[in-house]
Design a protein around this motif. Structure first.
Motif, mmCIF file in Angstrom:
data_model
loop_
_atom_site.group_PDB
_atom_site.id
_atom_site.type_symbol
_atom_site.label_atom_id
_atom_site.label_comp_id
_atom_site.label_asym_id
_atom_site.label_seq_id
_atom_site.Cartn_x
_atom_site.Cartn_y
_atom_site.Cartn_z
ATOM 1 N N UNK A 173 0.702 -1.199 -0.022
ATOM 2 C CA UNK A 173 -0.025 -0.008 -0.209
ATOM 3 C C UNK A 173 0.755 1.424 -0.004
ATOM 4 N N UNK A 174 2.006 1.223 0.635
ATOM 5 C CA UNK A 174 2.768 2.219 0.782
ATOM 6 C C UNK A 174 3.493 2.622 -0.816
ATOM 7 N N UNK A 175 3.802 1.565 -1.401
ATOM 8 C CA UNK A 175 4.182 1.364 -2.756
ATOM 9 C C UNK A 175 3.072 2.163 -3.647
ATOM 10 N N UNK A 176 1.806 1.790 -3.497
ATOM 11 C CA UNK A 176 0.619 2.532 -4.258
ATOM 12 C C UNK A 176 0.666 4.001 -3.882
ATOM 13 N N UNK A 177 0.864 4.503 -2.633
ATOM 14 C CA UNK A 177 0.961 5.702 -2.494
ATOM 15 C C UNK A 177 2.143 6.343 -3.174
ATOM 16 N N UNK A 178 3.470 5.889 -3.234
ATOM 17 C CA UNK A 178 4.331 6.310 -3.781
ATOM 18 C C UNK A 178 4.108 6.550 -5.376
ATOM 19 N N UNK A 179 3.358 5.522 -5.810
ATOM 20 C CA UNK A 179 3.082 5.687 -7.439
ATOM 21 C C UNK A 179 2.218 6.863 -7.746
#
Length: 490
Positions: free
Chosen positions: A92-98
C-alpha cells in the motif's frame, strides 16, 4: 524444531501452495519492476525538468536508499508483527508512492514519490519468510527459487514496459502500471494465510532502525556522486567515511542490544557469514557491473570502439528474452538445492559467471555472439539469485528468516550499487579524447573484474557447509556457547 512456530502458535488457515506462490510472485515482480522501470525514462526527465544527470539520478538513488533500509527493517517487522500484515502495508505504501509520482510536476516531488515507492525493497525478504511459514520443507527450495526467478523477470520487464509506455504516452503513465500492479497484489495478499505476530511494538529496537538508515544513505550518496566528484574527492571520501562511521555505531548498538532490530550476531554463523561474503562478490561484479554494461554494449553506436548500435527497444527485448531463460532455470536451481545442497547450485552459478565474463570479452563484436554471452550470464544470475535465498533459509531458524533475508537484500543492493559506480567511473576515466566513447581496454578491465569476483565467490562458497540449520548446528552451537549468537535459539 527449526521450522516450527512453537507450541503456542495459533491455528492457521490452510491455503493452496499454488495460490501462496502466485501471490508472492506478484509481490516480487512489484519490487523488481519498480526498481528498473525508470531507467528508460531518465533522459526524458532530465530534458523536461532542465536538470542534470546527477540531480535527476536521485529518482533512482532515492528508491535504492529507501529500498536498502526497507529490506532490513521490513523483515524484522514481519517477524514481529506477522509477515502478511507487513507485506500488505508495504504494498500500500508503494501504491501511495506511485500516486505521488504520477501527479508530480516537479523533480523534487517525483523524487519524493519514488523514495516512498522504495519501501517495496522490503517485499522479497517478506516473501521468503511467508514461504517458509506456510510451505512443506520439501517444496520450499523450489518455491523460493521460483519467486526469486520471477523477480528477475520483473526487473527485465520493467525496461520493456516502461520504454513502450514512455514512447506512447510519457513517463507519468509508467506509474499507472506500477500503481495498479501493487494495488492488485495487495488485494491478493489478503488471501494469504493469517499472519503470526510474535513480539509486538514493545520489543522493537527502533533506535537500531534509525541509526541504520542514515548510515546507508550517507555511504550510498558518496558512492553515487563519486562519478561527478571523483573517488579522491574530499566530499566523496567524507560522505562514505561518515556513512561507515554511522554504520559502525549501529553495529555496536545492535551487537550489545538485548533485542536488536537486526541481529548482527548472525555474522558469527559460518554459513550465514560466508553466504553474505559471496553475495558481496557476485553483487559487485556479475549482478552490478554486468547489469549496466550489457545495455551500453548493445546501445552504443557502431562507430564506438565497443557498440552494436541497437535501439533501446531492441536492447530491452533481448534482455527480457534472455531473462526468460533465467526464470526457467530457477526451479532447476531449487531442485538442486533440496536437502541442504544450495551451495552446489551457487557453485554452478559462479562457474557460469566466470564463463559469461570471458565470453562477453571475446564475443562483443557481433549481435549473435553477444546474445550467446548474455544467455550464459542469465544462467549465472538465475542460479545465483535463486540459490542465495535458499542458503539463507538453510542457515536460520524459521522465525528469523525474514530478518536475515533482509540482511541479504541490503548486502545485494548495496554492493550492486558500488559495482555500478566503480564500473561507470572506470569507463569515464578511459574515454577517447574528444568523444563520449570508452576504450575497448576499459571494457576488458570490467570483464576481468567480473571474472575475478566470480572466481573468488566460487572459492569462498566451497567453505560453506551443506545441510540445513539442524544439520550444521555445530558451528552455531559453538558460537552461541561463546555468547555470540544468543538470539538464534529464540
Amino acid at each position: 524444531m527449526a521450522d516450527s512456530l512453537g507450541p503456542t502458535a495459533p491455528p492457521r488457515a490452510q491455503r493452496a501452495p499454488a495460490l501462496i506462490i502466485t501471490i508472492l510472485i506478484l509481490a516480487a515482480v512489484v519490487s523488481s519492476f519498480e526498481a528498473t522501470m525508470m531507467y528508460t525514462a531518465l533522459p526524458g526527465i532530465i530534458e523536461q525538468f532542465h536538470s542534470t544527470p546527477s540531480a535527476a539520478g536521485w529518482i533512482l538513488t532515492g528508491f535504492l536508499l529507501v529500498g536498502a533500509a526497507s529490506a532490513a527493517i521490513s523483515g524484522r517487522l514481519g517477524d514481529a508483527f506477522g509477515r502478511r500484515n507487513v507485506l500488505i502495508v508495504v504494498l500500500l505504501a508503494s501504491v501511495v508512492g506511485s500516486a505521488v509520482s504520477l501527479f508530480a510536476h516537479s523533480l523534487a516531488v517525483l523524487i519524493a514519490g519514488r523514495s516512498i515507492q522504495g519501501l517495496a525493497g522490503g517485499l522479497v525478504p517478506l516473501c521468503v519468510g511467508i514461504l517458509r511459514e506456510n510451505l512443506p520443507r520439501r517444496n520450499l527450495p523450489v518455491a523460493v527459487a521460483t519467486v526469486a526467478g520471477a523477480a528477475m523477470c520483473g526487473g527485465a520487464a520493467g525496461n520493456i514496459v516502461a520504454g513502450n509506455i514512455y514512447d506512447a504516452w510519457g513517463w507519468h503513465y509508467i506509474f499507472v502500471v506500477s500503481l495498479v500492479l501493487a494495488l492488485v497484489t495487495a488485494a491478493g495478499a489478503v488471501l494469504l494465510p493469517a499472519a503470526v505476530s510474535r513480539t509486538g511494538f514493545a520489543k522493537i529496537d527502533w533506535l537500531g532502525g534509525i541509526l541504520f538508515a542514515p548510515g546507508i544513505a550517507l555511504a550510498m550518496y558518496g558512492i553515487h556522486e563519486s562519478s561527478n566528484w571523483g573517488w579522491d574527492s574530499g566530499k566523496t571520501l567524507g560522505f562514505i567515511a561518515g556513512g561507515l562511521l554511522v554504520l559502525a555505531a549501529w553495529v555496536a548498538w545492535e551487537y550489545f542490544h538485548d533485542n536488536p532490530l537486526l541481529n548482527v550476531r548472525y555474522f558469527a554463523s559460518r554459513k550465514i557469514g560466508l553466504t553474505l561474503v559471496v553475495t558481496m562478490l557476485v553483487s559487485f561484479g556479475t549482478l552490478g557491473i554486468s547489469g549496466f554494461l550489457g545495455q551500453l554494449v548493445m546501445q552504443m553506436p557502431k562507430i564506438a570502439p565497443v557498440g552494436l548500435g541497437l535501439s533501446a527497444g531492441v536492447a530491452g527485448d533481448i534482455s527480457f528474452a534472455c531473462s526468460l531463460l533465467g526464470f526457467a532455470i530457477a526451479p532447476l536451481s531449487g531442485r538442486l538445492s533440496r536437502g541442504g545442497r544450495s551451495r552446489n547450485a551457487f557453485l554452478i552459478g559462479a562457474a557460469f559467471g566466470l564463463a559469461a565474463a570471458v565470453l562477453s570479452a571475446l564475443l562483443l563484436g557481433t549481435v549473435a555472439g553477444w546474445i550467446v554471452s548474455q544467455l550464459v550470464l542469465t544462467c549465472a544470475t538465475g542460479f545465483m539469485l535463486s540459490s542465495l535465498p535458499n542458503l539463507i533459509v538453510e542457515g536460520v531458524h524459521g522465525e528469523n528468516t525474514s530478518e536475515v533475508s533482509g540482511f541479504y537484500m541490503v548486502t545485494q543492493n548495496a554492493f550492486a550499487a558500488v559495482g555500478t559506480s566503480v564500473g561507470t567511473t572506470i569507463l569515464s576515466q578511459h574515454l577517447i579524447q574528444g568523444t563520449p566513447f570508452s576504450t575497448h581496454a576499459s571494457y576488458n578491465i570490467l570483464f576481468a573484474i567480473i571474472a575475478v569476483g566470480a572466481v573468488l565467490a566460487f572459492v569462498v562458497a566451497l567453505f560453506i557447509r551443506k545441510g540445513t540449520l539442524g544439520e550444521t548446528a555445530g558451528d552455531l552451537g559453538q558460537a552461541e556457547s561463546q555468547g555470540q549468537l544468543t538470539h538464534l535459539s529464540a
